[in-house]
Structures are given as structure tokens and as C-alpha cells.
Design an enzyme around this catalytic site. Structure first.
Site, PDB file in Angstrom:
ATOM      1  NE  ARG A 125      -4.209   1.791   1.935  1.00  0.00           N
ATOM      2  CZ  ARG A 125      -4.587   2.601   2.917  1.00  0.00           C
ATOM      3  NH1 ARG A 125      -3.984   2.547   4.094  1.00  0.00           N
ATOM      4  NH2 ARG A 125      -5.561   3.458   2.718  1.00  0.00           N
ATOM      5  CG  HIS A 179      -1.536   5.290  -0.378  1.00  0.00           C
ATOM      6  ND1 HIS A 179      -2.264   5.750   0.692  1.00  0.00           N
ATOM      7  CD2 HIS A 179      -2.368   4.449  -1.034  1.00  0.00           C
ATOM      8  CE1 HIS A 179      -3.467   5.209   0.688  1.00  0.00           C
ATOM      9  NE2 HIS A 179      -3.554   4.394  -0.344  1.00  0.00           N
ATOM     10  CG  ASN A 219      -1.667   8.618   3.067  1.00  0.00           C
ATOM     11  OD1 ASN A 219      -2.037   7.588   2.510  1.00  0.00           O
ATOM     12  ND2 ASN A 219      -0.984   9.562   2.447  1.00  0.00           N
ATOM     13  CG  HIS A 265      -8.007  -3.955  -1.574  1.00  0.00           C
ATOM     14  ND1 HIS A 265      -9.084  -3.113  -1.761  1.00  0.00           N
ATOM     15  CD2 HIS A 265      -6.951  -3.139  -1.310  1.00  0.00           C
ATOM     16  CE1 HIS A 265      -8.684  -1.854  -1.624  1.00  0.00           C
ATOM     17  NE2 HIS A 265      -7.395  -1.843  -1.361  1.00  0.00           N
TER      18      HIS A 265
HETATM   19  C1  HEM Z   1      -8.916   1.162  -6.364  1.00  0.00           C
HETATM   20  C2  HEM Z   1      -8.947   2.047  -5.405  1.00  0.00           C
HETATM   21  C3  HEM Z   1      -8.538   1.756  -3.996  1.00  0.00           C
HETATM   22  C4  HEM Z   1      -9.195   2.166  -2.883  1.00  0.00           C
HETATM   23  C5  HEM Z   1     -10.455   3.013  -2.849  1.00  0.00           C
HETATM   24  C6  HEM Z   1      -8.483   1.654  -1.751  1.00  0.00           C
HETATM   25  C7  HEM Z   1      -8.838   1.877  -0.432  1.00  0.00           C
HETATM   26  C8  HEM Z   1      -8.284   1.232   0.644  1.00  0.00           C
HETATM   27  C9  HEM Z   1      -8.735   1.369   1.996  1.00  0.00           C
HETATM   28  C10 HEM Z   1      -9.868   2.281   2.455  1.00  0.00           C
HETATM   29  C11 HEM Z   1      -7.986   0.545   2.771  1.00  0.00           C
HETATM   30  C12 HEM Z   1      -8.107   0.355   4.280  1.00  0.00           C
HETATM   31  C13 HEM Z   1      -7.299   1.428   4.966  1.00  0.00           C
HETATM   32  C14 HEM Z   1      -7.642   1.564   6.434  1.00  0.00           C
HETATM   33  O1  HEM Z   1      -8.762   1.278   6.821  1.00  0.00           O
HETATM   34  O2  HEM Z   1      -6.762   2.009   7.210  1.00  0.00           O
HETATM   35  C15 HEM Z   1      -7.043  -0.104   1.904  1.00  0.00           C
HETATM   36  C16 HEM Z   1      -6.104  -1.013   2.320  1.00  0.00           C
HETATM   37  C17 HEM Z   1      -5.170  -1.578   1.494  1.00  0.00           C
HETATM   38  N1  HEM Z   1      -4.969  -1.280   0.165  1.00  0.00           N
HETATM   39 FE1  HEM Z   1      -6.191  -0.211  -1.011  1.00  0.00          FE
HETATM   40  N2  HEM Z   1      -7.414   0.933  -2.189  1.00  0.00           N
HETATM   41  C18 HEM Z   1      -7.397   0.972  -3.550  1.00  0.00           C
HETATM   42  C19 HEM Z   1      -6.446   0.403  -4.370  1.00  0.00           C
HETATM   43  C20 HEM Z   1      -5.329  -0.272  -3.924  1.00  0.00           C
HETATM   44  C21 HEM Z   1      -4.227  -0.664  -4.750  1.00  0.00           C
HETATM   45  C22 HEM Z   1      -4.078  -0.333  -6.232  1.00  0.00           C
HETATM   46  C23 HEM Z   1      -3.354  -1.329  -3.952  1.00  0.00           C
HETATM   47  C24 HEM Z   1      -2.029  -1.949  -4.301  1.00  0.00           C
HETATM   48  C25 HEM Z   1      -1.758  -2.513  -5.447  1.00  0.00           C
HETATM   49  C26 HEM Z   1      -3.930  -1.369  -2.635  1.00  0.00           C
HETATM   50  C27 HEM Z   1      -3.382  -2.020  -1.553  1.00  0.00           C
HETATM   51  C28 HEM Z   1      -3.941  -2.035  -0.296  1.00  0.00           C
HETATM   52  C29 HEM Z   1      -3.451  -2.888   0.772  1.00  0.00           C
HETATM   53  C30 HEM Z   1      -2.352  -3.927   0.652  1.00  0.00           C
HETATM   54  C31 HEM Z   1      -4.219  -2.586   1.905  1.00  0.00           C
HETATM   55  C32 HEM Z   1      -4.055  -3.184   3.310  1.00  0.00           C
HETATM   56  C33 HEM Z   1      -2.978  -2.413   4.045  1.00  0.00           C
HETATM   57  C34 HEM Z   1      -2.680  -2.897   5.444  1.00  0.00           C
HETATM   58  O3  HEM Z   1      -3.277  -3.854   5.930  1.00  0.00           O
HETATM   59  O4  HEM Z   1      -1.819  -2.250   6.083  1.00  0.00           O
HETATM   60  N3  HEM Z   1      -5.118  -0.692  -2.643  1.00  0.00           N
HETATM   61  N4  HEM Z   1      -7.226   0.347   0.615  1.00  0.00           N
END
Ligand code: HEM
Ligand SMILES: *[C@@H]1O[C@H](CO)[C@@H](O)[C@H](O)[C@H]1NC(C)=O
Ligand SMILES: *[C@@H]1O[C@H](CO)[C@@H](O)[C@H](O)[C@H]1NC(C)=O
Ligand SMILES: *[C@@H]1O[C@H](CO)[C@@H](O)[C@H](O)[C@H]1NC(C)=O
Ligand SMILES: *[C@@H]1O[C@H](CO)[C@@H](O)[C@H](O)[C@H]1NC(C)=O
Length: 346
Positions: free
Chosen positions: A63, A67, A95, A197
Site C-alpha cells: 500500500r 500511495h 493516509n 486487497h
Molecule cells: C482502487 C482504489 C482503492 C481504494 C479506494 C483503496 C482503499 C483502501 C482502503 C480504504 C484501505 C483500508 C485502509 C484503512 O482502513 O486504514 C485499503 C487497504 C489496502 N490497500 Fe487499497 N485501495 C485501492 C487500491 C489499492 C491498490 C491499487 C493497492 C495496491 C496494489 C492497494 C493495496 C492495499 C493494501 C495492501 C491494503 C491493506 C494495508 C494494510 O493492511 O496495512 N489498494 N485500501
């Protein structure tokens, strides 16, 4: 008087640096082969150890790379703390209390600088490499790809840019696609990269509206999440983004087929009406190799977003801070790098 001499010195150094640094604009998988062949193995071993300690850190690295790249390009800007000169990206809405892993990035940076005997590996490249390694460690070798390298680090960061350029979990399909298009990424990139995800967790605050208000959600799934995520309070309670949050697999897409996407934005990718997006979700759910192929192509494309190369930016010594101006000039020239100049503390 001393300051005049210092200014002159900087001018001379700057001029020297201008002539002596080789120009290179393209990222390359061999970038550190000559200058520090130990760099990639060292990054990998710190990532491996960190994942054994805490599997979620792999998701957090992936992530961070995302970002980083979606805000003014992959330039390590996401890692910068606020300064008097700018408010950085860490406190932007997507973030704040959410991105994590900074201590382990520091650990990687220290290990790699020690192995290379000087700071030659950028923080932006560390993020790209840690993301690549995490995915392969948590998913298997078919997900490994040669990561392109040679990015340099930004000397500034912007909270506003982070607020304006990252997609939000309440986005509709068309908002998600518009956001990806604005970064030169297409529908396939959107669906394949959302497969990120397949690992990691979300906080309740990001899926509350979905589990109480959305209609395209499996009722049993919603009911069980409501126990983790009450209507009021518990904002930071965590739920896994798919049933196997420490495995890069295709269960993220399988869940979307049953209306069990955790985020509103996840389920937007699959409506069950035969759209192009639906077809990709279905394909990836059935075929791990199709997913791996497209995910790798898209993450390499994402890693190429507006990198700083050649003489642009700098190689930070501490990923959380930009270098002092003198140090940048000093380090950008290999000829003068071994002269020590008393008061230049970096
Ligand atoms: C398509 C639009 C996307 C949206 C709207 C989105 C949104 C989010 C949100 C809201 C979370 C949870 C954050 C939290 O509650 O603290 C999350 C977690 C995460 N996102 Fe996305 N995301 C997107 C695309 C991506 C992409 C492109 C990647 C990487 C290729 C990615 C990788 C991750 C990962 C690995 C997590 C978990 C992080 C952790 O557990 O520390 N996301 N994302
Ligand atoms: C702020 O910017 C000035 C001029 O670019 C620079 O000299 C100074 O070191 C910066 N301060 C911080 C805290 O980054
Ligand atoms: C659900 O929708 C209602 C009405 O639009 C709104 O007031 C509420 O804040 C939304 N979210 C939740 C968690 O109920
Ligand atoms: C599927 O539904 C979405 C919105 O619900 C709509 O924008 C899209 O045009 C539909 N696609 C097809 C192929 O019917
Ligand atoms: C600077 O010092 C390092 C180690 O002391 C050495 O390996 C390197 O070749 C030196 N560079 C120059 C340009 O003299």
C-alpha cells in the site's frame, strides 16, 4: 565572510555536480548491480524477517508503494514527515492513522546503506522493491517480477496532492476509473491492482457505510461484520480485506462474485451485469495465472509513474527527511564525495 565562502563553495560544487553526474532517464532492473550488488538481497531479507514477525507488514508495504506512486509519482514523498516548509502526505485523509510500516522502512534503509557503505539506494526504490518482495513472499514465485529501479527521492511532499489524487473507498465505479485514468492507468490496471486487497486489513470507518447501507452485499456477511464494526464507535476495529489476508491469492475476486467485497469500492468492480470490469473480476477469480500476469504488468506500469531520475531529486539518508542542501550537491558528484568539509553535517 564565512557565509560568502560557503555560498561560493556551494556554487562551485553545484557547477561541478552538473557536469559530473551521468544522465539517465529510464528505470532499469540492473540499476544497482554495479554500485551495490548487495542492495536487493539485503532488502529482501529484511522484508522476509519483518513478514515473519508480522504478516500484515507485507500488505502495508504494498500500500505504501501505491500511495507513493499515485501522489506526484513514485518519489518516496509519502515517507516524509511534516516540516516548516511543507505539510506532508502522512496526515492526508487516505493516509491518516492508516498507512503504516515506517519503522520497517527505516530498518531496511539502515541495512541497505550499511551493506552499500553509503546511501545509494533511494527510498522510492526501497518501497518498490519491498512491495515486489512482499507479494512474492506472500503469494508465490509466479508473482515475482524484475522490479525497475533508479528512482530518486523527492525533496518535498504535499498533503493536498495526497487528498486529491488517491481514490476513496466510497467512490463509484466511474469515479474509480476516472481516478485511475488521471494517472494514465486503464480499466485492466484498476481491476488487476485492486487485487492488492487480497492482503491486509481495513478499519471499520472505511466499510461502515457499506455494511449498514449498501444493498449489493451478502446479508450474512454484512451481519457478521456489524459485530466488528458498530454504527457508533470502534472506528479503528479491523476486518480482513479478503478471507486470507496473509496470502496473495484470488479469493479477493471470488468474494466479489458473492457480493462479499469489504469496501464499497471493491464491490463496484463487480455488479453482475456482464460489464468489462465484471469479466475481468470473473477471469481473475478463476485463473491465478491470468491474475498474476496482469497484476505484474500493472504494478510495473504503476512503478513507472513520473519517477525522478538523473540529477532530479536526491538520495535521502533518512527516508523521513530531505537532505540538507549542501549534502545533495556533495553526494551528486562522485569526484568530490570523499572530501570532508568541516561544518557539513549530514
Ligand atoms: C482502487 C482504489 C482503492 C481504494 C479506494 C483503496 C482503499 C483502501 C482502503 C480504504 C484501505 C483500508 C485502509 C484503512 O482502513 O486504514 C485499503 C487497504 C489496502 N490497500 Fe487499497 N485501495 C485501492 C487500491 C489499492 C491498490 C491499487 C493497492 C495496491 C496494489 C492497494 C493495496 C492495499 C493494501 C495492501 C491494503 C491493506 C494495508 C494494510 O493492511 O496495512 N489498494 N485500501
Ligand atoms: C526549507 O526550505 C529551505 C529553502 O529551500 C531550506 O534551506 C531549508 O532547509 C528547509 N527547511 C526544512 C526544515 O526542510
Ligand atoms: C446510511 O445512510 C443514512 C441515510 O442516508 C445516513 O444518515 C447514514 O449516515 C449512513 N451510514 C450509516 C452507517 O448508517
Ligand atoms: C452494468 O451496471 C453499471 C452500473 O450499475 C452500468 O454503468 C453499466 O453500463 C452496466 N453494464 C452493462 C454491460 O450492462
Ligand atoms: C570514496 O571512498 C570509498 C571508500 O573509502 C572508495 O571505495 C571510493 O572509490 C572513493 N571514491 C572516489 C571517487 O575516490
Amino acid at each position: 565572510m564565512a557565509s560568502i565562502i560557503q555560498s561560493l563553495l556551494v556554487l562551485v560544487l553545484a557547477t561541478l555536480a552538473t557536469f559530473m553526474v551521468p544522465c539517465s532517464a529510464q528505470l532499469s532492473p540492473n540499476f544497482y548491480n554495479k554500485v551495490c550488488p548487495k542492495a536487493l538481497p539485503v532488502i529482501r531479507s529484511v522484508v522476509q524477517r519483518a513478514i515473519v514477525r508480522e504478516p500484515r507488514i507485507g500488505a502495508s508495504f504494498l500500500r505504501l508503494h501505491f500511495h507513493d506512486c499515485f501522489v506526484n509519482g513514485c518519489d518516496g514523498s509519502v515517507l516524509l514527515d511534516d516540516t516548516r516548509n511543507f505539510t506532508g502526505e502522512k496526515t492526508a485523509q487516505p493516509n491518516l492513522n492508516s498507512i503504516r510500516g515506517f519503522e520497517v522502512v527505516d530498518e531496511i534503509k539502515a541495512a541497505v546503506d550499511k551493506a552499500c557503505k553509503r546511501p545509494v539506494v533511494s527510498c522510492a526504490d526501497i518501497l518498490a522493491t519491498a512491495a515486489r518482495d512482499s507479494v512474492a513472499i506472500l503469494g508465490g514465485l509466479h508473482l515475482w517480477y524484475p522490479v525497475l529501479l533508479g528512482r530518486r527521492d523527492a525533496r518535498t511532499a504535499s498533503k493536498d496532492a495526497a487528498n486529491n489524487n488517491l481514490p476513496a473507498p466510497f467512490f463509484s465505479f466511474s469515479q474509480l476509473l476516472t481516478n485511475f485514468n488521471s494517472h494514465g492507468m486503464n480499466l485492466k490496471d484498476l481491476v488487476a491492482l485492486s487485487g492488492g486487497h487480497t492482503i491486509g486489513f481495513s478499519r471499520c470507518t472505511n466499510f461502515r457505510d457499506r455494511i449498514y447501507n449498501d444493498t449489493n452485499i451478502n446479508p450474512t456477511f454484512a451481519a457478521s461484520l456489524r459485530r466488528t464494526c458498530p454504527r457508533v464507535g470502534g472506528d479503528n476495529n479491523l476486518a480482513p480485506l479478503d478471507p486470507t489476508p496473509a496470502m496473495v491469492d484470488t479469493s479477493y475476486y471470488k468474494e466479489l462474485l458473492c457480493n462479499k467485497g469489504l469496501l464499497h469500492s471493491d464491490q463496484e468492480l463487480y455488479k453482475g451485469n456482464g460489464s468489462e470490469s465484471d469479466k475481468l473480476v470473473k477471469l481473475y477469480s478463476e485463473n491465478p495465472f491470468a491474475f498474476a500476469k496482469d497484476f505484474k504488468a500493472s504494478i510495473i506500469k504503476m512503478g513507472n509513474l513520473k519517477p525522478l531520475t538523473g540529477r532530479k531529486g536526491e538520495i535521502r539518508r533518512n527516508c523521513r527527511r530531505v537532505c540538507k542542501l549542501y549534502a545533495v550537491f556533495l553526494r551528486s558528484s562522485f569526484i568530490i564525495e570523499n572530501y570532508s568539509i568541516g561544518s557539513l553535517d549530514y
